[in-house]
Every structure is written in structure tokens, then in C-alpha cells.
Design a protein around this motif. Structure first.
Motif, PDB file in Angstrom:
ATOM      1  N   ASP A   1       0.856  -1.183   0.000  1.00  0.00           N
ATOM      2  CA  ASP A   1       0.000   0.000   0.000  1.00  0.00           C
ATOM      3  C   ASP A   1       0.890   1.230   0.000  1.00  0.00           C
ATOM      4  O   ASP A   1       1.530   1.541   0.998  1.00  0.00           O
ATOM      5  CB  ASP A   1      -0.903  -0.019   1.239  1.00  0.00           C
TER       6      ASP A   1
ATOM      7  N   HIS B   1      -7.993  -5.230   3.065  1.00  0.00           N
ATOM      8  CA  HIS B   1      -7.168  -4.140   3.600  1.00  0.00           C
ATOM      9  C   HIS B   1      -7.783  -2.783   3.249  1.00  0.00           C
ATOM     10  O   HIS B   1      -7.879  -1.883   4.107  1.00  0.00           O
ATOM     11  CB  HIS B   1      -5.759  -4.260   3.026  1.00  0.00           C
TER      12      HIS B   1
ATOM     13  N   GLY C   1      -9.617  -0.003   5.843  1.00  0.00           N
ATOM     14  CA  GLY C   1      -9.291   1.416   5.920  1.00  0.00           C
ATOM     15  C   GLY C   1     -10.482   2.312   5.658  1.00  0.00           C
ATOM     16  O   GLY C   1     -10.608   3.380   6.258  1.00  0.00           O
ATOM     17  N   ASP C   2     -11.382   1.885   4.765  1.00  0.00           N
ATOM     18  CA  ASP C   2     -12.556   2.694   4.420  1.00  0.00           C
ATOM     19  C   ASP C   2     -13.640   2.643   5.488  1.00  0.00           C
ATOM     20  O   ASP C   2     -14.264   3.654   5.803  1.00  0.00           O
ATOM     21  CB  ASP C   2     -13.162   2.212   3.101  1.00  0.00           C
TER      22      ASP C   2
END
Length: 329
Positions: A164, A183, A187-188
Motif C-alpha cells: 500500500d 485491507h 481502511g474505508d
């Protein structure tokens, strides 16, 4: 309303206002699993405020790999529409460059703020844009040397599942495309949503991007399943003392052997893995309960709120309170 029902209700409201836009770019020779993973993970449902478009260089029929073809409804304008665009892997990436209009469209989307995420050999199309120059990236282990040779300015890491770099992301083979999607979802929307999606996919909820790819080895590794059982056992007793010696004793190997092999299997030392597992449980409790930071610290085996805050910031770069404000139901 409590529990998962409240979670669904919350994101149903989000979906009613603004869905996160996901484009999946299908190139000639696209690999079926690579195309299907992001399309399925982010498909619109009550618990997932995403809208997905599958697109190609132009609308119509795209010849894929493994005897399959795709009829895509959208062309490259979907990349302008998207918040994040996935580039699935495709056949012979080291021999055939993506069309120039595709490269231009990817660059343009990135300039407008679209995140670009490559699965497997999709990294070659992303590298063709120049956006990976000077950055870490990965691809399927079979193609890492070809990627490094064709794009020498890319810092190719062949020993990870995904990388990332913020606005550009890359992953290894198809299964690690699931890890990358989870992943991104984590994060969202937070760890509860990611874990729910993992359960729906019957996938591991969290594999480190730094975990080694499963490349062929000449010597079999009979301890793999035993270590998996130890990791599962540890996940059910995170609130209790867990040391290297305790974990090694459960796996019935020496602490030295356990530590070395654990790093090979997961990308983390045993105690780094335990700490991240504890922080993940803390994240879910922050999202889905009203327990105080002190209570959560005790629940996950970190003792005090100060200790939880310290490790939370080290791993996530934020505080438990800020995290709860962002992701709480």
C-alpha cells in the motif's frame, strides 16, 4: 438497535447519500479470479456502501484468459467516475503493453484523485503509467523478476502479499487480491466491516501485507498446519498472558524454531502478531460497543488504557478515541 443490525442500518444511510465508486478494468487476457474478486467484495449490498462498474478499453466484448470472455458495459470513462480502480492481472504482461489509451486514462484518473489498485500481473499495467517509479510494488512471484527488468525504476518486493503506497496499491497472486480488498475495506469502513466481508468470503480476516508469498519450496513444511492451529488458539485467549514460550509450548516446538518459522509464515514475529491481533479486537470493540478504553484494554490483554493508547498509535497512527469517532456505529 444494537449489534450488526445497527451497523447495516448505519451504512444503508451512507449508501443512500453517496456510494463509494469502484471500477474494475478488464484488459485483454484478464484472469477470471482477478476480475471477480473486487467485483464480488465491493458489490453493492446493505452492509457495503459501494457501487461497482466493470469496464474495458471500450464497451463490448473483451477476450479474457482461461477460455472466458467478458461483456463490459462501460469504457474508460468509468475510471473518471471511480474513487478506486482495480486493475486485474492478465496474460503475457511481460510481452504485451497495455493500450496507450488505457495508460493515459489511468494516469488521468490518478491525477483526479482516484486510487489505483493492481491485482497480480495488473501491476505491469500500473507500472506502464510511471506511477510506480520510485515506489515499492509487488506482483505474482512468477513475474517479479520480469517486472523489475521491464520497469527498473520500480522497487519490486517479491516477498510480500500486497503493498500500500497510498494512492497506488499492488498485490501478488489472486488470493492476495482478497487480502488487498479486505485491507482497503478495513481502511474505508473499519475492522468490523472487513471481518464481516471476510466471513462472507470464508477468507482469513487479516493477513499482513508483509507476509511472504507462497512460492514453491523444495522442502515440505509440515509445521504449517500446527502453527495455524496455534494462531487460532491464541486468538481465543488474547485477554490472557501470551508469551513466546507459551505459544511455542502449544505448537510443541522450541521457542527459537517457533519464532523463526512464525516470521516465515506471517511476516511478523510472534509477539508482533499477538499485539496486532489485540489491536484488531480493540478496534472492533471501539466500533461496536460502548466499553471504555480502560475496559477494552483489559479485555484484549493490554492491561491499561495508557498501554492500549501507546500501541494503538504505534500501529495505526491514531488514538482509540479518534478511531471510535471515525468508525463507531
Amino acid at each position: 438497535m444494537t449489534g450488526w443490525g445497527a451497523f447495516v442500518a448505519t451504512f444503508s444511510c451512507v449508501a443512500a447519500t453517496r456510494l463509494n465508486r469502484v471500477a474494475v478494468l478488464v484488459l485483454e487476457g484478464a484472469k477470471p479470479l482477478d476480475v471477480g474478486i473486487p467485483a464480488q467484495v465491493f458489490t453493492t449490498r446493505a452492509s457495503m456502501p459501494y457501487e461497482v462498474k466493470v469496464c474495458g478499453a471500450r464497451p463490448g466484448l473483451v477476450t479474457g484468459g482461461d477460455g472466458l470472455s467478458y461483456h463490459v458495459a462501460d469504457g474508460l470513462d468509468a475510471l473518471e467516475w471511480a474513487d478506486i480502480a482495480f486493475i486485474p492481472g492478465y496474460r503475457r504482461p511481460d510481452q504485451e503493453d497495455p493500450p496507450r489509451e488505457v495508460v493515459r486514462a489511468l494516469r488521468g484518473a490518478h491525477e483526479r484523485g482516484t486510487r489505483l489498485a493492481a491485482i497480480s500481473t495488473g501491476a505491469f499495467a500500473l507500472a506502464a503509467t510511471g506511477l510506480l517509479d520510485g515506489r515499492r510494488a509487488t506482483t505474482h512471484w512468477h513475474y517479479t523478476r520480469q517486472l523489475a527488468s521491464k520497469y527498473p525504476h520500480v522497487r519490486v518486493d517479491e516477498n510480500v502479499l500486497f503493498v500500500d503506497e497510498g494512492s497506488v496499491l499492488t498485490s501478488a497472486g489472486a488470493a492476495s487480491g482478497i487480502d488487498l480488498c479486505l485491507h482497503i475495506l478495513r481502511g474505508d469502513m473499519g475492522v468490523a466491516a472487513s471481518n464481516h466481508a471476510a466471513r462472507r468470503l470464508v477468507a482469513a480476516p487479516y493477513r499482513s501485507g508483509g507476509q511472504a508469498q507462497y512460492v514453491p519450496r523444495s522442502v515440505p513444511e509440515p509445521l504449517g498446519e500446527r502453527f495455524a492451529a496455534t494462531r487460532e488458539w491464541a486468538l481465543h485467549r488474547l485477554g490472557k498472558p501470551l508469551t513466546l514460550e507459551i505459544l511455542a509450548r502449544h505448537a510443541r516446538v522450541s521457542p527459537r524454531t517457533f519464532s523463526r518459522r512464525f516470521v516465515e509464515d506471517t511476516g511478523y514475529t510472534p509477539m508482533q502478531w499477538v499485539m496486532r491481533a489485540r489491536i484488531d479486537v480493540a478496534r472492533e470493540l471501539l466500533e461496536r460497543s460502548e466499553r471504555s478504553v480502560e475496559q477494552i484494554a483489559a479485555d484484549v490483554g493490554l492491561g491499561t488504557g495508557a498501554n492500549l493508547r501507546l500501541h494503538f498509535r504505534q500501529i495505526l497512527g491514531t488514538t482509540p478515541t479518534e478511531y471510535r469517532h471515525t468508525f463507531a456505529e
